[in-house]
Design a protein around this motif. Sequence first.
Motif, PDB file in Angstrom:
ATOM      1  N   GLU A 202     108.203  26.674  74.897  1.00 14.85           N
ATOM      2  CA  GLU A 202     109.287  27.144  74.032  1.00 14.85           C
ATOM      3  C   GLU A 202     109.156  26.578  72.619  1.00 14.85           C
ATOM      4  O   GLU A 202     109.301  27.302  71.628  1.00 14.85           O
ATOM      5  CB  GLU A 202     110.631  26.728  74.632  1.00 14.85           C
ATOM      6  N   GLU A 203     108.849  25.283  72.515  1.00 21.14           N
ATOM      7  CA  GLU A 203     108.722  24.640  71.212  1.00 21.14           C
ATOM      8  C   GLU A 203     107.553  25.222  70.415  1.00 21.14           C
ATOM      9  O   GLU A 203     107.652  25.450  69.207  1.00 21.14           O
ATOM     10  CB  GLU A 203     108.541  23.132  71.394  1.00 21.14           C
ATOM     11  N   LEU A 204     106.446  25.476  71.080  1.00 25.17           N
ATOM     12  CA  LEU A 204     105.286  26.057  70.401  1.00 25.17           C
ATOM     13  C   LEU A 204     105.614  27.450  69.860  1.00 25.17           C
ATOM     14  O   LEU A 204     105.282  27.782  68.720  1.00 25.17           O
ATOM     15  CB  LEU A 204     104.095  26.131  71.351  1.00 25.17           C
ATOM     16  N   ILE A 205     106.278  28.252  70.666  1.00 20.04           N
ATOM     17  CA  ILE A 205     106.631  29.610  70.230  1.00 20.04           C
ATOM     18  C   ILE A 205     107.594  29.555  69.050  1.00 20.04           C
ATOM     19  O   ILE A 205     107.466  30.334  68.089  1.00 20.04           O
ATOM     20  CB  ILE A 205     107.238  30.412  71.408  1.00 20.04           C
ATOM     21  N   ARG A 206     108.531  28.622  69.092  1.00 18.66           N
ATOM     22  CA  ARG A 206     109.499  28.517  67.983  1.00 18.66           C
ATOM     23  C   ARG A 206     108.820  28.060  66.694  1.00 18.66           C
ATOM     24  O   ARG A 206     109.316  28.336  65.607  1.00 18.66           O
ATOM     25  CB  ARG A 206     110.621  27.565  68.363  1.00 18.66           C
ATOM     26  N   GLN A 207     107.718  27.359  66.793  1.00 23.91           N
ATOM     27  CA  GLN A 207     106.978  26.975  65.592  1.00 23.91           C
ATOM     28  C   GLN A 207     106.102  28.113  65.082  1.00 23.91           C
ATOM     29  O   GLN A 207     105.934  28.282  63.872  1.00 23.91           O
ATOM     30  CB  GLN A 207     106.107  25.743  65.887  1.00 23.91           C
ATOM     31  N   LEU A 208     105.540  28.887  65.982  1.00 21.74           N
ATOM     32  CA  LEU A 208     104.608  29.947  65.578  1.00 21.74           C
ATOM     33  C   LEU A 208     105.313  31.204  65.082  1.00 21.74           C
ATOM     34  O   LEU A 208     104.833  31.856  64.141  1.00 21.74           O
ATOM     35  CB  LEU A 208     103.686  30.310  66.745  1.00 21.74           C
ATOM     36  N   ASN A 209     106.434  31.554  65.693  1.00 22.65           N
ATOM     37  CA  ASN A 209     107.088  32.819  65.342  1.00 22.65           C
ATOM     38  C   ASN A 209     107.456  32.935  63.856  1.00 22.65           C
ATOM     39  O   ASN A 209     107.214  33.968  63.239  1.00 22.65           O
ATOM     40  CB  ASN A 209     108.319  33.050  66.223  1.00 22.65           C
ATOM     41  N   PRO A 210     108.058  31.893  63.248  1.00 19.84           N
ATOM     42  CA  PRO A 210     108.363  32.027  61.813  1.00 19.84           C
ATOM     43  C   PRO A 210     107.116  32.199  60.944  1.00 19.84           C
ATOM     44  O   PRO A 210     107.147  32.930  59.944  1.00 19.84           O
ATOM     45  CB  PRO A 210     109.086  30.713  61.480  1.00 19.84           C
ATOM     46  N   LYS A 211     106.017  31.558  61.329  1.00 18.53           N
ATOM     47  CA  LYS A 211     104.771  31.706  60.569  1.00 18.53           C
ATOM     48  C   LYS A 211     104.247  33.137  60.664  1.00 18.53           C
ATOM     49  O   LYS A 211     103.877  33.748  59.656  1.00 18.53           O
ATOM     50  CB  LYS A 211     103.712  30.727  61.104  1.00 18.53           C
TER      51      LYS A 211
ATOM     52  N   LYS B  71      90.647  38.592  52.630  1.00 15.76           N
ATOM     53  CA  LYS B  71      89.993  37.856  53.721  1.00 15.76           C
ATOM     54  C   LYS B  71      90.304  36.372  53.653  1.00 15.76           C
ATOM     55  O   LYS B  71      90.485  35.717  54.682  1.00 15.76           O
ATOM     56  CB  LYS B  71      88.484  38.094  53.662  1.00 15.76           C
ATOM     57  N   SER B  72      90.355  35.832  52.433  1.00 15.67           N
ATOM     58  CA  SER B  72      90.648  34.406  52.285  1.00 15.67           C
ATOM     59  C   SER B  72      92.050  34.078  52.793  1.00 15.67           C
ATOM     60  O   SER B  72      92.283  33.013  53.381  1.00 15.67           O
ATOM     61  CB  SER B  72      90.517  33.989  50.819  1.00 15.67           C
ATOM     62  N   SER B  73      93.006  35.002  52.576  1.00 15.29           N
ATOM     63  CA  SER B  73      94.369  34.783  53.052  1.00 15.29           C
ATOM     64  C   SER B  73      94.432  34.818  54.575  1.00 15.29           C
ATOM     65  O   SER B  73      95.127  33.999  55.201  1.00 15.29           O
ATOM     66  CB  SER B  73      95.308  35.836  52.456  1.00 15.29           C
ATOM     67  N   VAL B  74      93.717  35.760  55.173  1.00 14.41           N
ATOM     68  CA  VAL B  74      93.680  35.859  56.638  1.00 14.41           C
ATOM     69  C   VAL B  74      93.066  34.593  57.225  1.00 14.41           C
ATOM     70  O   VAL B  74      93.573  34.027  58.209  1.00 14.41           O
ATOM     71  CB  VAL B  74      92.877  37.097  57.074  1.00 14.41           C
ATOM     72  N   LYS B  75      91.993  34.137  56.598  1.00 16.92           N
ATOM     73  CA  LYS B  75      91.306  32.936  57.080  1.00 16.92           C
ATOM     74  C   LYS B  75      92.211  31.714  57.016  1.00 16.92           C
ATOM     75  O   LYS B  75      92.280  30.909  57.959  1.00 16.92           O
ATOM     76  CB  LYS B  75      90.049  32.721  56.243  1.00 16.92           C
ATOM     77  N   ARG B  76      92.937  31.559  55.895  1.00 19.93           N
ATOM     78  CA  ARG B  76      93.851  30.413  55.756  1.00 19.93           C
ATOM     79  C   ARG B  76      94.976  30.466  56.776  1.00 19.93           C
ATOM     80  O   ARG B  76      95.358  29.448  57.352  1.00 19.93           O
ATOM     81  CB  ARG B  76      94.437  30.370  54.342  1.00 19.93           C
ATOM     82  N   PHE B  77      95.515  31.672  56.979  1.00 17.83           N
ATOM     83  CA  PHE B  77      96.629  31.807  57.917  1.00 17.83           C
ATOM     84  C   PHE B  77      96.198  31.459  59.330  1.00 17.83           C
ATOM     85  O   PHE B  77      96.884  30.704  60.041  1.00 17.83           O
ATOM     86  CB  PHE B  77      97.177  33.237  57.867  1.00 17.83           C
ATOM     87  N   LEU B  78      95.043  31.974  59.771  1.00 22.29           N
ATOM     88  CA  LEU B  78      94.576  31.685  61.126  1.00 22.29           C
ATOM     89  C   LEU B  78      94.237  30.208  61.281  1.00 22.29           C
ATOM     90  O   LEU B  78      94.475  29.620  62.344  1.00 22.29           O
ATOM     91  CB  LEU B  78      93.361  32.549  61.447  1.00 22.29           C
ATOM     92  N   ALA B  79      93.704  29.597  60.225  1.00 18.81           N
ATOM     93  CA  ALA B  79      93.421  28.154  60.285  1.00 18.81           C
ATOM     94  C   ALA B  79      94.710  27.365  60.449  1.00 18.81           C
ATOM     95  O   ALA B  79      94.762  26.383  61.205  1.00 18.81           O
ATOM     96  CB  ALA B  79      92.684  27.725  59.023  1.00 18.81           C
ATOM     97  N   ASN B  80      95.768  27.799  59.763  1.00 15.53           N
ATOM     98  CA  ASN B  80      97.064  27.132  59.874  1.00 15.53           C
ATOM     99  C   ASN B  80      97.645  27.293  61.277  1.00 15.53           C
ATOM    100  O   ASN B  80      98.191  26.336  61.854  1.00 15.53           O
ATOM    101  CB  ASN B  80      98.021  27.699  58.826  1.00 15.53           C
TER     102      ASN B  80
END
Length: 518
Positions: free
Chosen positions: A357-366, A334-343
Amino acid sequence: MTAKAGAPSACTITWDAIEWSKALAHVRQLQMRIAKAFQQGKHGKAKALQWILTHSFYAKLISVKRVTRNHGARTTGIDKVLWKTPSQKMQAALTLKRRGYQTQPLKRIYIPKKQKGKLRPLSIPCMVCRAQQALYLLSLEPIAELNADKNAYGFRPLRSTADAIAQCFIALAPGRSAQYILEGDIKACFDSISSQWLINNTPMDKVMLRKWLAAGYIDKGRLYHTYDGTPQGGIISPTLLTITLSGLEQVVKAASKPGDKVNICIYADDFIITGATQDVLEHKVKSAVEAFLNERGLSLSQEKTKIVHIKEGFDFLGMNIRKYKGKLLIKPAKSSVKRFLANVRETIKLNATVKTEELIRQLNPKIRGWSNYYRHVVAKDTFCYVDANIFRAIWRWATRRHPNKSTRWIKDKYFRRYKSKNWQFFAKVKDKQNYVTFLDLMEASKTPIRRHVKVRSEATPFNAAYHDYFNQRILKRLRDKNSQAELDWWLCWWNLLSSTQMKEKRKDRVVKSGLIKA
């Protein structure tokens, strides 16, 4: 100019003309000879081969290439020197010598820990110190691999966290498996290792090792001396940690009986030990572990070390491992999920005005990286939960950009219908042929869940008997992996020196990775 060991005259070649496959083959051959000599108990011969390897021009070239291609290649030490151009890299390889080498203090920086408000110190060496460490690491790694515990998975070639989690499953899944787990965490591990213990027990050039251990560091303009520990940030430090903890598995097994159901899984400075009862772990195992660590100047963190029942579950390497009605399930913590969503939310918030386009290119690798890490465990429901939360964050981002537009207008602008999905967040982009196409936001729930096959505990790439085994594992991994994924250093190394079949199947990808030229 006199030719260096194992290479043509340096004045006859340039950096761009180096045959990297030949250089790697030469170094790999010496490494295998070091491993074989050490395995046969010929320690004098192994030491002589280590000397040859650390004075080989090919090894120096590879060391320079390694430190100029890794993630820290753009971070300077206290001398603010970087090797960027081919001529700088070649000059660095030519001047990489043991005689006259003096270490420089390390640059201390701080990065945030997982625990909110806490910082982790990193000590950054200068480029020349990194290259020297990479050079001597080539000679140390074969011996460190042979001495390492079978169930140690951190900082070891061709092993991963997925192997460590698979070992946990093997030890805890059976109905008659151990019911109690000792979660171990070593306090300030890198900073506390006894320097004298390392000097006495590390099979490498003692003169060079002493220089690195006593280099000191500069923090806010002030020089601090180091008397113990190995710096986090040094390229050789992870292998020194592996050497320090080698033997822990044997000590734990010796302190228990077969009926105690003791198994161990180690990853870097974290480990778990299973036991049939709490008494076994508290009085037999824990005391043996503490004695082992004390000899090396280390101690257990009292905050993080605890004994739990499998029904309560525990977190290890970002996973939650727990039995539900007798069935073991490994899920994202749960802590990992919480950190990832916060990021993810922070990324969206910081890009309130950028193009879609820029937002998607930043989010997709994460999203891709996070979901790939958990694709081997019970994560489907978690992936759907993550997708739902990301959608809500994206919707808030879109509505804030257009407060005066209707819901229908916003939906038509940022979302499209794709197959059975009506709310696919997308952007229109142009491909290489200048045709308009769609760039979609990746969904974690589309990542297939596949069981990871654990590496054999005794397998090591420095034992020729396991080369075919690793070839088959890597081939399977490539078939399952996205063809555009970047290869890590050890996989590139392995590809260039493996069988003809492997070379043919992976030549294009090795070229794309930039390790060699087509």
